[in-house]
Design a protein around this motif. Structure first.
Motif, PDB file in Angstrom:
ATOM      1  N   ASP A  93       0.828  -1.208   0.000  1.00 38.67           N
ATOM      2  CA  ASP A  93       0.000   0.000   0.000  1.00 38.67           C
ATOM      3  C   ASP A  93       0.863   1.258   0.000  1.00 38.67           C
ATOM      4  OD1 ASP A  93      -2.425  -1.295  -0.095  1.00 38.67           O
ATOM      5  OD2 ASP A  93      -3.295  -0.120   1.547  1.00 38.67           O
ATOM      6  N   CYS A  94       1.964   1.223   0.740  1.00 38.50           N
ATOM      7  CA  CYS A  94       2.880   2.369   0.738  1.00 38.50           C
ATOM      8  C   CYS A  94       3.463   2.591  -0.657  1.00 38.50           C
ATOM      9  CB  CYS A  94       3.999   2.142   1.751  1.00 38.50           C
ATOM     10  SG  CYS A  94       3.498   2.379   3.477  1.00 38.50           S
ATOM     11  N   LYS A  95       3.856   1.500  -1.317  1.00 39.19           N
ATOM     12  CA  LYS A  95       4.374   1.622  -2.679  1.00 39.19           C
ATOM     13  C   LYS A  95       3.333   2.244  -3.601  1.00 39.19           C
ATOM     14  CE  LYS A  95       7.648  -2.267  -2.781  1.00 39.19           C
ATOM     15  NZ  LYS A  95       7.945  -3.582  -3.425  1.00 39.19           N
ATOM     16  N   TYR A  96       2.089   1.796  -3.443  1.00 32.00           N
ATOM     17  CA  TYR A  96       1.001   2.286  -4.307  1.00 32.00           C
ATOM     18  C   TYR A  96       0.777   3.786  -4.094  1.00 32.00           C
ATOM     19  CZ  TYR A  96      -3.609   2.410  -6.544  1.00 32.00           C
ATOM     20  OH  TYR A  96      -4.675   2.710  -7.354  1.00 32.00           O
ATOM     21  N   GLU A  97       0.679   4.214  -2.849  1.00 34.95           N
ATOM     22  CA  GLU A  97       0.424   5.630  -2.563  1.00 34.95           C
ATOM     23  C   GLU A  97       1.599   6.500  -2.987  1.00 34.95           C
ATOM     24  OE1 GLU A  97      -2.406   6.759  -1.684  1.00 34.95           O
ATOM     25  OE2 GLU A  97      -3.331   4.800  -1.355  1.00 34.95           O
ATOM     26  N   CYS A  98       2.818   6.049  -2.725  1.00 34.77           N
ATOM     27  CA  CYS A  98       3.995   6.847  -3.091  1.00 34.77           C
ATOM     28  C   CYS A  98       4.189   6.879  -4.605  1.00 34.77           C
ATOM     29  CB  CYS A  98       5.246   6.285  -2.412  1.00 34.77           C
ATOM     30  SG  CYS A  98       5.227   6.497  -0.606  1.00 34.77           S
ATOM     31  N   MET A  99       3.780   5.810  -5.293  1.00 31.30           N
ATOM     32  CA  MET A  99       3.834   5.813  -6.757  1.00 31.30           C
ATOM     33  C   MET A  99       2.968   6.935  -7.315  1.00 31.30           C
ATOM     34  SD  MET A  99       2.547   2.807  -9.381  1.00 31.30           S
ATOM     35  CE  MET A  99       0.808   3.060  -8.961  1.00 31.30           C
ATOM     36  N   TRP A 100       1.749   7.055  -6.827  1.00 37.16           N
ATOM     37  CA  TRP A 100       0.856   8.085  -7.367  1.00 37.16           C
ATOM     38  C   TRP A 100       1.283   9.490  -6.957  1.00 37.16           C
ATOM     39  CZ3 TRP A 100      -1.544   7.125 -11.438  1.00 37.16           C
ATOM     40  CH2 TRP A 100      -2.070   5.863 -11.699  1.00 37.16           C
ATOM     41  N   LEU A 101       1.899   9.627  -5.793  1.00 39.34           N
ATOM     42  CA  LEU A 101       2.455  10.924  -5.416  1.00 39.34           C
ATOM     43  C   LEU A 101       3.540  11.335  -6.410  1.00 39.34           C
ATOM     44  CD1 LEU A 101       2.908  13.301  -3.444  1.00 39.34           C
ATOM     45  CD2 LEU A 101       4.496  11.811  -2.189  1.00 39.34           C
ATOM     46  N   THR A 102       4.420  10.407  -6.748  1.00 39.84           N
ATOM     47  CA  THR A 102       5.496  10.680  -7.699  1.00 39.84           C
ATOM     48  C   THR A 102       4.945  10.965  -9.089  1.00 39.84           C
ATOM     49  OG1 THR A 102       6.903   9.159  -6.431  1.00 39.84           O
ATOM     50  CG2 THR A 102       7.676   9.812  -8.617  1.00 39.84           C
ATOM     51  N   VAL A 103       3.946  10.200  -9.529  1.00 40.52           N
ATOM     52  CA  VAL A 103       3.341  10.412 -10.847  1.00 40.52           C
ATOM     53  C   VAL A 103       2.726  11.806 -10.940  1.00 40.52           C
ATOM     54  CG1 VAL A 103       1.446   9.698 -12.359  1.00 40.52           C
ATOM     55  CG2 VAL A 103       2.943   7.980 -11.353  1.00 40.52           C
ATOM     56  N   ARG A 104       1.999  12.222  -9.902  1.00 40.61           N
ATOM     57  CA  ARG A 104       1.369  13.556  -9.927  1.00 40.61           C
ATOM     58  C   ARG A 104       2.414  14.651 -10.078  1.00 40.61           C
ATOM     59  NH1 ARG A 104      -2.107  11.201  -6.016  1.00 40.61           N
ATOM     60  NH2 ARG A 104      -0.814  12.009  -4.306  1.00 40.61           N
ATOM     61  N   LEU A 105       3.524  14.518  -9.372  1.00 41.11           N
ATOM     62  CA  LEU A 105       4.572  15.548  -9.471  1.00 41.11           C
ATOM     63  C   LEU A 105       5.230  15.527 -10.849  1.00 41.11           C
ATOM     64  CD1 LEU A 105       6.172  15.251  -5.927  1.00 41.11           C
ATOM     65  CD2 LEU A 105       4.639  17.027  -6.785  1.00 41.11           C
ATOM     66  N   TYR A 106       5.437  14.339 -11.432  1.00 44.66           N
ATOM     67  CA  TYR A 106       5.979  14.247 -12.789  1.00 44.66           C
ATOM     68  C   TYR A 106       5.046  14.933 -13.783  1.00 44.66           C
ATOM     69  CZ  TYR A 106      10.162  11.280 -12.577  1.00 44.66           C
ATOM     70  OH  TYR A 106      11.436  10.804 -12.385  1.00 44.66           O
TER      71      TYR A 106
END
Length: 385
Positions: A93-106
């Motif tokens: 779940d941490c990987k999933y949430e941090c993935m989308w945080l990174t995608v939004r910033l990209y």
């Protein structure tokens, strides 16, 4: 009089029984090999997104705050039952949430969407990690199962191709099952089972081609060829399991033995009825393969097409086989399209799986027609004798 090149000369009605026993033993051997190899440790994968410092910092912070002690107990208490049963952990779940945080910033910065751990970012639906590919794999398996039932209802076991076609259907169903599981939940075990079962489909598609075009009149030759294919599968899986899980080698091996139009594109598709092992560069599981490797099954392709063209005047149903071969090659072009998932759900690989669904139906229709033709040819031969 039926042409002498078609009947099963010198073998008679006992051949299907021997073939069925041989196919059953081979299937059991391959299944034990696949399950044993899948339990071995998997390879590590990395991509631009998960190497991003922001992602790593987010992941470390999330794990410290949520994945130990009372916080972990709280996570498990509020986690839906279906997520726990399918193996989703606090770290996942941490990987999933941090993935989308990174995608939004990209995306906000105008940069191209990165991959994470070898995959594009997908929007999770319930416990499905890649909803479109998982659903498409399930539909392929369902189509194969329905057509298997139709084949068994329409074709008597006395048909010379009956045991080979039924065994092919079960190998394909097994591959589509593990393709569905893998796209539902990507782990080291499900990845290996998806890859290895797809390789088994590819080998069985070559075996099916050889049996139909050569083996009906040469049972000794087909027995040797079957042993060679089983040995190849054993060596292939042993290397990937015990030496190195090499994505490039896996693609080259599948290509050499006769896969048509892939990149894992296994359930999609061996080339007839199973998923294709999606094998890109070691750091990018879903990156498309180089163009020269996208059309590697030329031997298998040429073999089937030559046979179809030679037999078209007296076997009108072979157009179905030729159409499947050519359409699968055309669908392989989808693997050239390397793009972030549309609506974070639909990527090129999912489109490949969707495109193979009707081809399953068409190919099994060919197998029904061809098996009935061979049965009639044998019957006419016995009457003539």
């Amino acid at each position: 009089m039926v042409p002498r090149a078609v009947p099963v000369s010198g073998v008679g009605r006992k051949w299907p029984g021997r073939a069925a026993m041989a196919a059953g033993g081979a299937a059991r051997t391959a299944l034990l090999l696949l399950l044993g190899a899948a339990a071995a440790p998997g390879p590590a994968r990395g991509s631009q997104g998960d190497r991003e410092p922001l992602y790593r910092e987010c992941l470390g912070r999330c794990e410290r705050q949520n994945c130990s002690g009372a916080a972990l107990r709280h996570f498990r208490a509020r986690q839906p039952l279906y997520m726990g049963l399918t193996g989703w952990t606090c770290r996942d779940d941490c990987k999933y949430e941090c993935m989308w945080l990174t995608v939004r910033l990209y995306v906000q910065g105008g940069h191209r969407v990165p991959q994470f751990h070898g995959k594009w970012p997908f929007s999770r639906f319930l416990f499905f990690q890649e909803p479109a590919s998982a659903f498409a794999s399930f539909l392929n398996g369902l189509a194969s199962f329905v057509m298997l039932l139709r084949y068994k209802a329409a074709v008597p076991p006395a048909s010379p191709m009956y045991p080979t076609c039924v065994a092919f259907a079960w190998v394909s169903l097994n591959a589509w099952f593990w393709s569905t599981v893998f796209h539902t939940r990507d782990t080291a075990v499900t990845e290996k089972l998806d890859y290895f079962c797809a390789s088994a489909v590819i080998l069985h598609s070559v075996y099916l081609c050889c049996v139909r075009t050569l083996g009906l009149q040469r049972p000794a030759l087909i027995s040797i060829f079957r042993a060679f294919l089983l040995l190849f599968l054993a060596c292939h899986i042993s290397y990937l399991t015990l030496v190195r899980f090499d994505y490039g080698y896996n693609m080259a091996a599948n290509a050499a033995i006769g896969e048509a139009g892939t990149g894992g594109c296994g359930s999609g598709a061996g080339w007839l009825g199973g998923p294709c092992p999606q094998v890109g560069a070691p750091l990018s599981l879903f990156h498309p393969p180089p163009a020269p490797q996208l059309f590697p099954g030329l031997l298998n392709l040429a073999w089937w097409l030559r046979w179809c063209l030679r037999n078209r005047p007296r076997l009108p149903h072979v157009w179905k086989c030729a159409a499947v071969v050519l359409l699968l090659q055309a669908l392989a072009l989808l693997e050239l399209l390397d793009f972030p998932p549309l609506f974070w759900v639909l990527d090129a690989h999912a489109l490949w799986h969707i495109g193979t669904i009707p081809l399953n139906v068409l190919f099994y229709s060919f197998l029904v027609d061809d098996s009935l033709y061979l049965l009639k040819a044998n019957s006419d031969l016995f009457k003539a004798d």
